[in-house]
Write a protein that holds these residues in place. Structure first.
Motif, PDB file in Angstrom:
ATOM      1  N   ASN A 158      -9.222   3.989 -19.005  1.00 22.89           N
ATOM      2  CA  ASN A 158      -9.222   4.928 -17.975  1.00 22.89           C
ATOM      3  C   ASN A 158      -9.674   4.394 -16.108  1.00 22.89           C
ATOM      4  N   LEU A 159      -9.951   3.009 -16.891  1.00 24.91           N
ATOM      5  CA  LEU A 159     -10.492   2.134 -15.171  1.00 24.91           C
ATOM      6  C   LEU A 159      -9.488   1.568 -14.556  1.00 24.91           C
ATOM      7  N   THR A 160      -9.367   1.237 -13.737  1.00 17.97           N
ATOM      8  CA  THR A 160      -8.098   0.400 -12.623  1.00 17.97           C
ATOM      9  C   THR A 160      -8.526  -0.897 -12.283  1.00 17.97           C
ATOM     10  N   LYS A 161      -8.396  -1.757 -12.341  1.00 19.26           N
ATOM     11  CA  LYS A 161      -8.349  -3.012 -12.238  1.00 19.26           C
ATOM     12  C   LYS A 161      -9.827  -3.278 -11.424  1.00 19.26           C
ATOM     13  N   HIS A 162      -9.846  -2.334  -9.876  1.00 16.77           N
ATOM     14  CA  HIS A 162     -10.434  -2.087  -9.026  1.00 16.77           C
ATOM     15  C   HIS A 162     -11.675  -1.634  -9.956  1.00 16.77           C
ATOM     16  N   GLU A 163     -11.569  -0.660 -10.603  1.00 19.58           N
ATOM     17  CA  GLU A 163     -13.190  -0.539 -11.176  1.00 19.58           C
ATOM     18  C   GLU A 163     -13.651  -1.077 -11.499  1.00 19.58           C
ATOM     19  N   VAL A 164     -12.949  -1.650 -12.693  1.00 20.97           N
ATOM     20  CA  VAL A 164     -13.679  -2.725 -13.937  1.00 20.97           C
ATOM     21  C   VAL A 164     -14.416  -3.485 -12.808  1.00 20.97           C
ATOM     22  N   LYS A 165     -13.665  -4.163 -11.539  1.00 18.12           N
ATOM     23  CA  LYS A 165     -14.289  -5.228 -10.721  1.00 18.12           C
ATOM     24  C   LYS A 165     -15.685  -4.504 -10.536  1.00 18.12           C
ATOM     25  N   VAL A 189     -15.504   9.547 -15.897  1.00 18.66           N
ATOM     26  CA  VAL A 189     -14.904  11.215 -15.487  1.00 18.66           C
ATOM     27  C   VAL A 189     -13.940  11.938 -15.370  1.00 18.66           C
ATOM     28  N   VAL A 190     -12.807  11.037 -16.639  1.00 17.31           N
ATOM     29  CA  VAL A 190     -11.230  11.185 -15.949  1.00 17.31           C
ATOM     30  C   VAL A 190     -10.539  12.457 -17.856  1.00 17.31           C
ATOM     31  N   PRO A 191     -10.712  13.777 -17.005  1.00 18.40           N
ATOM     32  CA  PRO A 191     -10.178  14.721 -18.528  1.00 18.40           C
ATOM     33  C   PRO A 191      -9.129  14.582 -19.751  1.00 18.40           C
ATOM     34  N   GLU A 242     -26.361  18.586 -16.158  1.00 18.12           N
ATOM     35  CA  GLU A 242     -25.922  19.729 -16.418  1.00 18.12           C
ATOM     36  C   GLU A 242     -24.272  19.279 -16.838  1.00 18.12           C
ATOM     37  N   LYS A 243     -23.665  18.938 -15.716  1.00 15.34           N
ATOM     38  CA  LYS A 243     -22.973  19.160 -15.528  1.00 15.34           C
ATOM     39  C   LYS A 243     -21.879  17.785 -16.017  1.00 15.34           C
ATOM     40  N   LEU A 244     -22.773  16.976 -16.446  1.00 21.15           N
ATOM     41  CA  LEU A 244     -22.389  15.075 -16.909  1.00 21.15           C
ATOM     42  C   LEU A 244     -22.588  15.972 -19.102  1.00 21.15           C
ATOM     43  N   ARG A 245     -22.813  16.483 -19.461  1.00 16.22           N
ATOM     44  CA  ARG A 245     -22.941  16.757 -20.327  1.00 16.22           C
ATOM     45  C   ARG A 245     -21.686  17.172 -21.424  1.00 16.22           C
ATOM     46  N   PRO A 246     -20.807  17.549 -21.035  1.00 14.74           N
ATOM     47  CA  PRO A 246     -19.234  17.906 -21.340  1.00 14.74           C
ATOM     48  C   PRO A 246     -18.323  16.317 -21.408  1.00 14.74           C
ATOM     49  N   TRP A 247     -18.897  15.946 -20.244  1.00 13.53           N
ATOM     50  CA  TRP A 247     -18.153  13.860 -20.397  1.00 13.53           C
ATOM     51  C   TRP A 247     -18.819  13.371 -21.811  1.00 13.53           C
ATOM     52  N   ILE A 282     -33.302   3.999 -23.019  1.00 14.15           N
ATOM     53  CA  ILE A 282     -31.305   4.616 -23.619  1.00 14.15           C
ATOM     54  C   ILE A 282     -31.054   5.613 -21.945  1.00 14.15           C
ATOM     55  N   GLN A 283     -29.976   5.531 -21.483  1.00 15.95           N
ATOM     56  CA  GLN A 283     -29.789   6.267 -20.629  1.00 15.95           C
ATOM     57  C   GLN A 283     -28.345   6.571 -20.268  1.00 15.95           C
ATOM     58  N   VAL A 284     -28.265   7.777 -19.980  1.00 14.11           N
ATOM     59  CA  VAL A 284     -26.016   7.846 -20.335  1.00 14.11           C
ATOM     60  C   VAL A 284     -25.903   8.712 -19.492  1.00 14.11           C
ATOM     61  N   GLU A 285     -25.090   8.121 -18.516  1.00 15.07           N
ATOM     62  CA  GLU A 285     -23.912   8.455 -16.816  1.00 15.07           C
ATOM     63  C   GLU A 285     -22.841   8.111 -17.456  1.00 15.07           C
ATOM     64  N   ALA A 286     -21.820   9.116 -16.045  1.00 16.59           N
ATOM     65  CA  ALA A 286     -20.564   8.520 -15.687  1.00 16.59           C
ATOM     66  C   ALA A 286     -21.196   7.748 -14.586  1.00 16.59           C
ATOM     67  N   LEU A 287     -19.469   6.561 -14.797  1.00 16.54           N
ATOM     68  CA  LEU A 287     -19.166   5.161 -13.690  1.00 16.54           C
ATOM     69  C   LEU A 287     -19.522   6.071 -12.384  1.00 16.54           C
ATOM     70  N   THR A 288     -19.535   7.346 -11.551  1.00 19.90           N
ATOM     71  CA  THR A 288     -18.939   7.486 -10.635  1.00 19.90           C
ATOM     72  C   THR A 288     -19.918   7.852  -9.605  1.00 19.90           C
ATOM     73  N   TYR A 289     -21.633   7.315 -10.601  1.00 22.59           N
ATOM     74  CA  TYR A 289     -22.735   7.099  -9.934  1.00 22.59           C
ATOM     75  C   TYR A 289     -23.453   5.201 -10.109  1.00 22.59           C
TER      76      TYR A 289
END
Length: 442
Positions: free
Chosen positions: A368-375, A292-294, A308-313, A343-350
């Motif tokens: 848009n992910l950092t090294k730590h996030e991909v790890k 979720v990076v605008p 509903e919050k995640l739908r635009p992303w 089929i599950q569509v979601e943000a990486l936040t969770y």
């Protein structure tokens, strides 16, 4: 000659251990940098995590001595928190406003004036990820550098997963007849595992072949698909065929795809995921996620439940699913997905704390992910799962990342010599002629 490096806040927020990467030189942290880090440490994101890590590192160093006096490091260097060089005497005529950036510049300028009076003169260098800070430093005749140690490779050396090789016509005939070719026949000692090679006749005829290295990078073999069309998607160019080969191979659990907008990364990945999940049952679930990076100014808080919050992303993912399912009516794709359940569509936040076995996982916009996030994401992957990272390193919306230090490029480079991974860069756009032209000239 030993140097004095003055670090900007953004360097530490990008790489907390940058403190130890300046060899036998002195590292100076202005007091204002500590203030800025303190303001970020409460954030519940990557910036906050890095701010807290810097705080822990400095607290650990504090046990070895007084930070404002300087503490020797194991690499032969020294680290010091600078408290006294806050005078604007030398800076006021050029930059009158006392911003945090100007306070950092003032520290460097005062240190430089101090060094010019010493017999053992040391060069003072500002290290900043902020281009304007470096420009200001040049205007003040202070040396300035970008922090490059976080870059995984040089721009012209980014791994593409494929290359062209001109060979003799007899070599091409041998490859077609035996379905096998040692890589020594194309003039190299070894290739990366699963690397693609486009063979062309050295004499200029139209004869050619596309091959893929084995898991050891020593033999070239052709690759075939059981079906030329998967969920209505037919590869339109050789790069998409390469990508489809990697996506359909069950012995390659990690696939990375890069390319400009419109090259088909998301669409062919979803098609391959649906085929292996719904048609042949290789995986129990298809999980699609994106950060979720605008792009541009954030639209703020959104009403409704989590979905509903995640739908635009997540809308770009739903657009591709609507195309694959050939839906015509509004809301029809939601009904289809609710009925399927796989089929599950979601943000990486969770994703933190999860274990994801037996799933086909697609991570979109991974640049848009950092090294730590991909790890963090890769360590969530369970047994018999396959994960795909995709994105365009040339289109980054994260304020602290660039084409060479983002998580996607990091995974591409670190896994290029691992048999569990495969990569290909898609370069030909297939969305539309306008989209390809925009990607090329804008």
């Amino acid at each position: 000659m030993e140097k004095i490096y003055v670090l900007d806040t953004n360097v530490l927020l990008q790489e907390p251990r940058a403190l130890f990467q300046f060899e036998e030189n002195e590292v100076v942290i202005p007091a204002v940098v500590l203030e800025e880090i303190d303001a970020k440490k409460r954030y519940m994101d990557e910036l906050g995590r890095n701010a807290r890590e810097v705080s822990r590192i400095l607290d650990g160093l504090r046990n070895k001595g007084m930070l404002h006096e300087g503490i020797p490091l194991e690499n032969g260097g020294k680290i010091r928190v600078e408290l006294n060089h806050r005078s604007f005497h030398f800076l006021r005529e050029t930059f009158a406003e006392m911003t945090n950036d100007n306070r950092i510049l003032a520290v460097a300028m005062n240190l430089q004036a101090e060094q010019e009076k010493n017999e053992t003169h040391r060069n003072v260098v500002i290290v900043s990820k902020d281009a304007l800070v470096r420009v200001k430093a040049d205007a003040l005749d202070i040396k300035a550098e970008d922090f490059l140690n976080d870059r995984v490779t040089e721009l012209d050396q980014i791994y593409k997963g494929k290359f062209y090789s001109k060979v003799a016509k007899d070599t091409l005939n041998q490859f077609y007849q035996t379905q096998n070719l040692p890589v020594s026949e194309i003039g190299v000692e070894q290739l990366y595992p699963h690397q693609f090679v486009i063979l062309k006749d050295a004499l200029g005829s139209s004869a050619s072949a596309v091959a893929k290295a084995d898991e050891h990078g020593r033999w070239l073999r052709p690759f075939f698909h059981e079906s030329e069309q998967i969920w209505g998607i037919h590869p339109r160019n050789v790069e998409q065929k390469m990508a489809m080969e990697l996506l359909l191979r069950d012995d390659i659990p990690l696939v990375t795809l890069t390319g400009k907008a419109g090259t088909g990364k998301t669409l062919i990945s979803l098609a391959a995921g649906l085929f292996q999940t719904e048609d042949i049952g290789m995986y129990n679930k298809l999980l699609v996620a994106r950060p979720v990076v605008p792009m541009g100014k954030d639209i703020g808080f959104l009403p409704g439940e989590k979905e509903e919050k995640l739908r635009p992303w997540m809308q770009p993912v739903f657009d591709n699913l609507e195309y694959l399912f050939n839906t015509k009516k509004p809301g029809e794709i939601d009904q289809i997905l609710a009925g399927m359940g796989s089929i599950q569509v979601e943000a990486l936040t969770y994703i933190r704390g999860r274990s994801i076995p037996e799933q086909f996982i697609i991570i979109d916009e991974a640049q848009n992910l950092t090294k730590h996030e991909v790890k963090t994401i890769l360590t969530r992957v369970g047994e018999r799962s396959k994960i795909i990272f995709m994105g365009d390193p040339g289109q980054i919306d994260h304020p602290y990342l660039d084409e060479l230090n983002n998580g996607l490029s990091y995974v591409v480079e670190k896994f290029k010599d691992q048999a569990v991974g495969g990569h290909v860069k898609l370069e030909k756009g297939e969305r539309s002629g306008l989209a390809q032209l925009a990607a090329d000239i804008l």
